[in-house]
Design an enzyme around this catalytic site. Structure first.
Site, PDB file in Angstrom:
ATOM      1  N   ASP A  74      -6.252 -59.879  17.501  1.00  0.00           N
ATOM      2  CA  ASP A  74      -5.716 -58.545  17.723  1.00  0.00           C
ATOM      3  C   ASP A  74      -6.912 -57.622  17.944  1.00  0.00           C
ATOM      4  O   ASP A  74      -8.037 -57.980  17.618  1.00  0.00           O
ATOM      5  CB  ASP A  74      -4.902 -58.118  16.502  1.00  0.00           C
ATOM      6  CG  ASP A  74      -4.288 -56.742  16.671  1.00  0.00           C
ATOM      7  OD1 ASP A  74      -3.909 -56.406  17.797  1.00  0.00           O
ATOM      8  OD2 ASP A  74      -4.214 -56.004  15.674  1.00  0.00           O
ATOM      9  N   LYS A  75      -6.681 -56.446  18.506  1.00  0.00           N
ATOM     10  CA  LYS A  75      -7.807 -55.547  18.783  1.00  0.00           C
ATOM     11  C   LYS A  75      -8.005 -54.514  17.677  1.00  0.00           C
ATOM     12  O   LYS A  75      -8.963 -54.587  16.914  1.00  0.00           O
ATOM     13  CB  LYS A  75      -7.632 -54.846  20.127  1.00  0.00           C
ATOM     14  CG  LYS A  75      -8.837 -53.970  20.520  1.00  0.00           C
ATOM     15  CD  LYS A  75      -8.608 -53.245  21.825  1.00  0.00           C
ATOM     16  CE  LYS A  75      -7.646 -52.082  21.674  1.00  0.00           C
ATOM     17  NZ  LYS A  75      -8.213 -50.968  20.844  1.00  0.00           N
ATOM     18  N   THR A  76      -7.088 -53.575  17.583  1.00  0.00           N
ATOM     19  CA  THR A  76      -7.261 -52.460  16.665  1.00  0.00           C
ATOM     20  C   THR A  76      -7.196 -52.935  15.220  1.00  0.00           C
ATOM     21  O   THR A  76      -6.232 -53.574  14.807  1.00  0.00           O
ATOM     22  CB  THR A  76      -6.175 -51.396  16.910  1.00  0.00           C
ATOM     23  OG1 THR A  76      -6.192 -51.024  18.283  1.00  0.00           O
ATOM     24  CG2 THR A  76      -6.426 -50.171  16.047  1.00  0.00           C
ATOM     25  N   ASP A 128      -2.345 -52.540  22.832  1.00  0.00           N
ATOM     26  CA  ASP A 128      -3.004 -51.359  23.389  1.00  0.00           C
ATOM     27  C   ASP A 128      -3.027 -51.401  24.908  1.00  0.00           C
ATOM     28  O   ASP A 128      -2.628 -52.373  25.549  1.00  0.00           O
ATOM     29  CB  ASP A 128      -4.427 -51.257  22.834  1.00  0.00           C
ATOM     30  CG  ASP A 128      -4.911 -49.819  22.767  1.00  0.00           C
ATOM     31  OD1 ASP A 128      -4.309 -48.972  23.447  1.00  0.00           O
ATOM     32  OD2 ASP A 128      -5.883 -49.549  22.051  1.00  0.00           O
ATOM     33  N   ASP A 156       1.629 -58.614  13.829  1.00  0.00           N
ATOM     34  CA  ASP A 156       0.999 -59.908  14.099  1.00  0.00           C
ATOM     35  C   ASP A 156       1.650 -61.040  13.307  1.00  0.00           C
ATOM     36  O   ASP A 156       1.230 -62.189  13.435  1.00  0.00           O
ATOM     37  CB  ASP A 156      -0.497 -59.859  13.746  1.00  0.00           C
ATOM     38  CG  ASP A 156      -1.243 -58.799  14.534  1.00  0.00           C
ATOM     39  OD1 ASP A 156      -1.019 -58.715  15.753  1.00  0.00           O
ATOM     40  OD2 ASP A 156      -2.034 -58.056  13.942  1.00  0.00           O
ATOM     41  N   ASP A 170      -4.240 -58.008  11.695  1.00  0.00           N
ATOM     42  CA  ASP A 170      -4.245 -57.198  10.476  1.00  0.00           C
ATOM     43  C   ASP A 170      -2.948 -56.465  10.212  1.00  0.00           C
ATOM     44  O   ASP A 170      -2.840 -55.766   9.210  1.00  0.00           O
ATOM     45  CB  ASP A 170      -5.378 -56.173  10.535  1.00  0.00           C
ATOM     46  CG  ASP A 170      -5.101 -55.073  11.556  1.00  0.00           C
ATOM     47  OD1 ASP A 170      -4.538 -55.394  12.613  1.00  0.00           O
ATOM     48  OD2 ASP A 170      -5.451 -53.911  11.292  1.00  0.00           O
ATOM     49  N   GLY A 171      -1.955 -56.572  11.051  1.00  0.00           N
ATOM     50  CA  GLY A 171      -0.753 -55.769  10.869  1.00  0.00           C
ATOM     51  C   GLY A 171       0.510 -56.593  10.863  1.00  0.00           C
ATOM     52  O   GLY A 171       0.515 -57.794  11.170  1.00  0.00           O
ATOM     53  N   PHE A 219       7.199 -40.691  16.619  1.00  0.00           N
ATOM     54  CA  PHE A 219       6.635 -41.574  17.634  1.00  0.00           C
ATOM     55  C   PHE A 219       7.431 -42.865  17.706  1.00  0.00           C
ATOM     56  O   PHE A 219       7.839 -43.422  16.694  1.00  0.00           O
ATOM     57  CB  PHE A 219       5.179 -41.888  17.321  1.00  0.00           C
ATOM     58  CG  PHE A 219       4.584 -42.913  18.251  1.00  0.00           C
ATOM     59  CD1 PHE A 219       4.137 -42.546  19.507  1.00  0.00           C
ATOM     60  CD2 PHE A 219       4.488 -44.245  17.872  1.00  0.00           C
ATOM     61  CE1 PHE A 219       3.603 -43.487  20.374  1.00  0.00           C
ATOM     62  CE2 PHE A 219       3.948 -45.182  18.729  1.00  0.00           C
ATOM     63  CZ  PHE A 219       3.501 -44.800  19.982  1.00  0.00           C
TER      64      PHE A 219
END
Length: 1313
Positions: free
Chosen positions: A531-533, A773, A925, A921-922, A652
């Site tokens: 993952d990126k962020t 993203d 995922d 991390d989330g 959001f």
């Protein structure tokens, strides 16, 4: 050797978590086609087979059975005749007993059901469940642990009532009533029989087949309705069963491993091997006790973690009164009052009124509070994923609530118990997915091979001893003894040692593992998805600056936002358009919103009730500049202070890609709307005459450099009252906006990321970025961290849905930094997105591209990689399934990927033969973490239960640690398995030779070999740590049933047989030799002592030590054995003691071991020389023939990639030789379907693009452009400051790498040992 308890051994069946199959013909019509097309979804549906959860992830076959009294009686007769052995077999395979005692029938008549779960077409699990008939007069949950409920007297009264009916929700938000229901329960979920459809349906609450308006119509339940509904739905609790000590004892003792141990113990005891039998019994008892204690401890820990109870207030539908009840009594349809002081949710509930501030860290791992808003009251289908922003999930913490005055915040219960989000997490722990690992499958096959060898020895022994007239009892004992020799009882326990030590070493490095079996799998990893962020980049974003717009032109970028005029609409939008709140006196919310708001220097307040009259509203959130006062002076001529109240908020949504607020400034005459979101989305909602003409190039410039870009817009709401503001639809509010400009955020790489990616790439481990993203941001980060190498060619894949009967298209363009040729771009509103450098935003994420393709314009560099979005991925999977493997094989960046997309990608890579690790991390995922061979979570929330590994250090340095330890554990498991197999075969050879003269090893000799030699080596074998040098390119061998390990064992066994036969033959040639005469033994002297026994025992004892030495491998996967002091000390001590026994043992040792030592020292030295020759041959075979010739030289020389299970090798070879694929699109023209919602801006933005001469990219080396210089306003005043930002961007042309300069980048590798 005792079994090593699993750190998360819960005593439940380790059943496959998976997919099963679909249902009836009317349901299956559409599903059949979709299931057949997808090789990673649920298994295909078969006509004539019944299913539950068809087409879903947990699809399972279900078969009905009725009891047959005659077959049942016969089965129990055979159980008695076999002394209970048959019942033991049925305990291991319960569905066999179902086959024996029942006969198949329709589900309508079934008394029991057989549920068959198939996971990835490899693992099949069986569940035998009784079908119960539940009525108001029955105890529906008699099998579960339930304390006395508050209204048991009500249920008792209802039993005699004839009109009491059970209430079940099937569809439309309407509960149907039935006098009775047929139900079975599987994996903590209930399935009810639907007479109309003729199938079992999963018992669902109000989360399916219901509209949001139907949820708003729920008025609450009476006590009677609630009780009736609870008979079906059960109590609202997540209870992990805790088995009693006696139950756990029987479950553990009846394990096949311990049953075989018990059989071996009885056999040895009968054969007078008293000491050895007692030693094994003691070890087995110790292992059983430890396993029971560990299992019970884990069950208690999990139960205490997940179980909680409280009191909740509900509205009674018949009286409208409030009634406090225990949370266990909640059922779907209850309307509960969410307390203003907060609470912990014990169910999943949809918010009907008011706002809630929620901490969802239990689910997401992110401690940032989120705001939950009321569910829209409209006739749209309710979807738990789509409406997650309106759902209060079980286990999450409600921090505070907000609503008008003293009005109650209400929520309707939609799911309870194990059906909730938290219940699903707990079920994933109790029923984990199987680890599909070739090594373990091969080990079972190898044990079967050993059993075949034992059978051959058994038959040979029986025949030869019968021919020699040996007594039947002696033949039976000695023949059965061969089975315990060839299949060693300690083998399963020895196999866990390597994983156990690897797990401890990982925990010492802050990596925790809840599935030790996965450690071996991680040693085979050859592909890692990131993952990126929060994984590759820092979790939070830093404010870089803003780019305001005036008169359709971008102004000079502004860094110091706090210096802006307070009346600037841009500044007002930044301080109001967010979801921040004050919790315990601290500003909390989304990190992006927090950074943005803090950069302004403004203050946020949440006034008391008496301060709200200024805004003609209740409980507003107020923002004001730092130098303003919050007190209205009330003096004529003095203007009120600048305060802005946030009247309404539209949260959001990842699907809408935006959020908005309605505000009112103190003293103003109208309300204002501010909307913030992705540039492509805000563009689609803006008035065309407010959009800058160079938006595309400016936006592309920032995103290409890795910045996170948001857009901001606003509009006024004249002549709108407060009451009307509260009723406005979101679609009306977020339209015809005035474009204000761009907000630029920085997302920095974590310092460890670049070095770790480089380390993995150097080890030929493929790295992939999978993120939700933006495409260009992801592409820039991928270049910066090394996932895409400098100068590597990037091809962008575009998926286009067909319109007006046209077929879907899959197109390819080169990624470059200049604008494309003759580009006619129509920014397509919400479909518009940032593009790769080659094309507009539109072509990447919505992909409205119409190509002019020339096959001659093809990629000229076979080293290219693909980048694409989740939309392209889904179009390819749906319309171009044959192309998906090629995209997956060469894909480097997958952007805008949803959680389902991530999981699908992982499964596609697995289907290609990759061993995939996923690092994220989330909660988004979780699916990919669960599907991967080795999931590594950087979050310690309860969502991390989806991942076998959890790192306490929030960076990717844990990835090489896991791979190192996995490789070490895998090599250790191979070594121990080969050693235990070689030990068994060595002892088998020894015993078979001694059986030829009717002798055997003595009790103490067996005890010395099995307990002191084998067990000690097995214990220390796995303590050798993982190699701390560079990760090598070749992973360890993954299959036991392959040439190298099989040849290794055969050649070592050949040497063992040769040396033992030589010693046996040589001793018989000595002049002092006296043959062993078993018939001459007295009844009092039944010793096996003889010269043959001495020769074979001493030589074989040395052979066990030699085998331990040669099978304990070092670099490149483990450190040298010289670093394993326990193993080294054991090697020295056991070698010394064995030499002592061989050369000149003390008299008492001769007596205990029953050794008949040869009278001459020469022969004893010959035995030592034989051992030395054995050592030389064993080392030569293992290190030269096997490791050097077979593994390094010949293995891949004869490897046929076309027949390999690693399909990606053949695909990669095909792509390298195919220079005409993919065909590169020369010209890009958009074609937007008219049915898509579009703003007026869409039609006019086509005039914004300029034609730029086209240059086809053909990148071979790295090409860099000079640093860009960005002008922005400094903080000192109106002067301009020039700041350089170095960027690395490949040009769209061929260039000489020698003429370029490489920027200074920190590619150092952090210490991850």
């Amino acid at each position: 050797m005792p079994g090593t308890p699993s750190p998360l051994k819960l005593g439940f069946h380790s059943n496959p978590y998976s997919q099963v199959k679909g249902p009836h013909q009317e349901q299956a019509t559409e599903l059949l086609k979709g299931a057949e097309d997808s090789q990673h979804g649920p298994p295909p549906l078969h006509t004539g087979t019944d299913y539950i959860n068809p087409g879903e992830e947990d699809q399972m076959e279900v078969h009905g059975y009725r009891c047959q009294p005659v077959f049942t009686a016969l089965t129990w007769l055979f159980i008695v005749l076999t002394g209970g052995v048959l019942r033991l077999v049925f305990h291991w395979w319960p569905h066999w007993m179902l086959y024996a005692t029942h006969r198949k029938c329709s589900l309508k008549l079934a008394e029991k059901v057989l549920v068959v779960e198939l996971y990835q077409s490899n693992h099949r699990s069986f569940y035998v469940k009784p079908v119960e008939t539940v009525s108001c007069g029955s105890n529906a949950r008699k099998g579960e642990e339930h304390p006395v409920t508050w209204d048991d007297h009500m249920l008792t009264d209802m039993k005699g009532s004839t009109d009491a009916k059970l209430s079940v929700h099937l569809s439309g938000g309407v509960f149907k009533e039935f006098p009775s229901l047929r139900v079975f329960r599987c994996k903590k979920l209930s399935y009810v029989w639907d007479e109309d459809r003729g199938e079992f349906l999963k018992l669902c609450g109000l989360d399916r087949d219901v509209s949001t308006a139907a949820l708003h119509r729920q008025q609450g339940l009476s006590a009677h309705q609630q009780a009736m509904r609870r008979v079906v739905y059960g109590r609202n609790e997540i209870v992990v069963p805790i088995y009693g000590i006696i139950t756990l004892l029987f479950l553990e003792v009846l394990n096949p491993f311990y049953v075989f141990q018990l059989f071996s113990f009885c056999l040895w005891f009968a054969d007078d091997y008293i000491y050895y039998a007692l030693a094994i019994l003691a070890m087995s008892m110790f292992g059983i006790v430890m396993a029971i204690l560990q299992t019970r401890k884990n069950q208690q820990n999990l139960r205490s973690t997940v179980h909680s109870s409280d009191v909740v207030t509900v509205i009674r539908g018949d009286t409208g009164k409030l009634d406090p009840i225990p949370t266990e009594h909640l059922v779907p349809g209850d309307v509960m009052v969410v307390p203003s002081h907060g609470c912990v949710m014990h169910c999943d509930a949809a918010l009907l009124t008011g706002n809630c501030i929620i901490n969802e860290s239990m689910l997401t791992g992110e401690s940032v509070p989120v705001t939950k808003t009321p569910l829209p009251n409209s006739d749209i289908p309710f979807d738990a994923k789509e409406h997650a922003r309106h759902i209060l999930f079980c286990g999450t913490h409600v921090i505070q609530t907000r609503y008008f005055g003293n009005e109650h915040v209400l929520a309707v219960v939609i799911r309870t118990g194990f059906s909730t989000a938290k219940g699903s997490l707990v079920r994933s722990i109790m029923y984990p997915p199987p680890v599909d690992f070739k090594f373990e499958h091969d080990s079972y096959k190898f044990v079967e091979l050993l059993a075949c060898i034992a059978s051959i020895g058994f038959i040979y022994t029986v025949i030869t001893k019968l021919m020699r007239g040996i007594s039947t009892s002696q033949i039976v004992l000695e023949s059965l003894d061969l089975i315990t020799i060839v299949v060693p009882p300690a083998l399963p326990a020895a196999m866990t040692v390597g994983r156990f030590y690897a797990q401890n070493r990982l925990e010492a490095k802050n990596v925790y593992c809840i599935s030790p079996r996965t450690i071996n799998v991680s040693g085979s990893v050859d592909c890692v998805c990131f993952d990126k962020t929060g994984t590759l980049t820092e979790d939070g974003l830093d404010m870089w600056g803003i780019v305001p717009v005036a008169d359709r032109k971008f102004q000079v970028p502004l860094k110091c936002v706090d210096k802006m005029d307070y009346n600037e609409e841009f500044l007002v939008g930044m301080v109001t358009c967010h979801s921040l709140t004050i919790i315990d006196g601290k500003l909390s919310g989304d990190p992006l919103d927090l950074k943005m708001f803090e950069s302004t220097g403004w203050l946020l307040e949440e006034p008391e009730v008496n301060d709200t009259s200024k805004f003609d509203m209740i409980f507003p959130t107020v923002v004001r500049p730092p130098n303003s006062t919050s007190v209205l002076q009330g003096v004529d001529g003095i203007e009120p202070p600048l305060e802005i109240g946030i009247v309404r908020q539209f949260p959001f949504s990842s699907n809408l890609q935006r959020m908005s607020v309605i505000t009112r400034t103190l003293g103003a005459t109208q309300f204002q709307v501010y909307c913030k979101g992705s540039p492509e989305m805000i563009l689609s909602l803006s008035q065309p005459d407010t959009v800058p003409t160079d938006l595309t190039s400016v936006l592309e410039e920032y995103t290409q450099e890795g910045y996170r870009v948001l857009a901001l817009a606003y509009k006024g709401l004249p002549r709108v009252s407060y009451v009307k503001v509260q009723r406005l639809l979101r679609e009306d509010v977020e339209s015809s906006l005035i474009f204000l400009g761009l907000i630029i955020m920085e997302n920095r790489l974590k310092p460890e990321s670049t070095g770790i990616i480089g380390m993995l790439r150097n080890a030929s481990i493929r790295t992939i970025m999978v993120t939700g993203d933006n495409m260009l941001t992801a592409l820039s980060v991928a270049r910066d961290c090394g996932i895409i190498a400098l100068g590597q060619r990037v091809v962008v894949a575009h998926g286009l849905l067909g319109h007006s009967g046209e077929p879907a298209q899959l197109l390819y363009t080169n990624a470059c930094n200049s604008m494309p040729p003759s580009l006619a771009v129509h920014c397509t509103g919400r479909d518009l997105a940032n593009s790769s450098s080659a094309i507009s935003f539109d072509t990447l994420e919505s992909g409205t591209v119409s190509p002019t393709t020339d096959d001659s314009v093809a990629t000229t560099d076979s080293g290219y990689c693909f980048v694409m979005t989740g939309k392209t991925w889904m179009i390819a999977k749906t319309h171009f399934p044959d192309t998906v493997p090629r995209l997956a094989t060469r894909g480097a960046v997958f952007a805008r990927m949803s959680p389902d997309h991530k999981q699908q990608l992982v499964q596609e890579l697995q289907a290609l033969g990759y061993y995939v690790a996923m690092c994220g991390d989330g909660a988004n995922d979780c699916g990919a973490l669960k599907a991967a061979h080795a999931g590594i979570s950087l979050s310690d929330s309860e969502s991390s239960v989806a991942s076998p590994f959890t790192s306490k250090e929030a960076n990717i340095s844990c990835v090489p640690r896991v791979i190192r330890e996995g490789r070490a554990a895998l090599v250790t498991s191979f070594g121990i398995f080969k050693y235990m197999a070689a030990y068994s075969l060595t002892q088998f050879v020894t015993v078979m030779i001694l059986y030829s003269i009717d002798s055997n090893l003595t009790d103490i000799e067996f005890l010395y070999i099995d307990l002191f030699v084998i067990t000690v080596f097995a214990f220390f074998f796995g303590r050798t740590e993982a190699y701390d040098g560079p990760l090598v390119k070749k992973p360890p061998i993954m299959s036991l049933i392959s040439l190298s390990p099989i040849l290794s064992l055969l050649m070592q066994l050949a040497v063992v047989i040769l040396v033992q036969w030589v010693s046996f033959y040589w001793v018989q040639q000595m002049p002092w030799f006296e043959p062993y005469n078993s018939t001459a033994e007295d009844a009092e002297d039944s010793s096996n002592a003889c010269f043959e026994n001495y020769a074979l025992f001493t030589v074989s004892s040395m052979q066990y030590i030699i085998l331990a030495l040669v099978f304990s491998k070092g670099a490149p996967y483990r450190k040298s054995i010289f670093s394993n002091y326990g193993f080294l000390a054991s090697l020295v001590c056991l070698t010394g003691f064995t030499l002592y026994l061989t050369l000149d043992p003390a008299e008492w040792l001769r007596d205990r071991f029953e050794l008949m030592v040869p009278p001459t020292l020469d022969f004893r030295l010959i035995m030592v020389m034989l051992a030395f020759v054995n050592t030389v041959l064993a080392v030569f075979i293992e290190y030269f023939i096997i490791d050097y010739l077979m593994f390094r030289k010949l293995l891949y020389h004869f490897h046929n990639i076309d027949k390999s299970h690693r399909k990606f090798l053949a695909l990669e070879q095909s792509l390298q030789h195919n220079q005409n694929w993919p065909p590169i699109t020369e010209e890009v023209v958009t074609d937007v379907p008219s049915k898509q919602p579009r703003s007026p801006a869409v039609a006019s933005v086509s005039t914004l693009q300029k034609d730029v001469p086209h240059r086809e990219m053909s990148l071979t080396p790295s090409v860099l452009v000079p640093p860009k210089r960005r002008h922005y306003s400094d903080c000192s005043g109106d002067h301009l400051a020039t700041v350089s930002r170095n960027v690395t961007l490949p040009l769209c042309q061929t260039a000489d790498v020698n003429s370029t300069s490489v920027p200074n980048m920190d590619r150092s590798v952090p210490d991850v040992q």
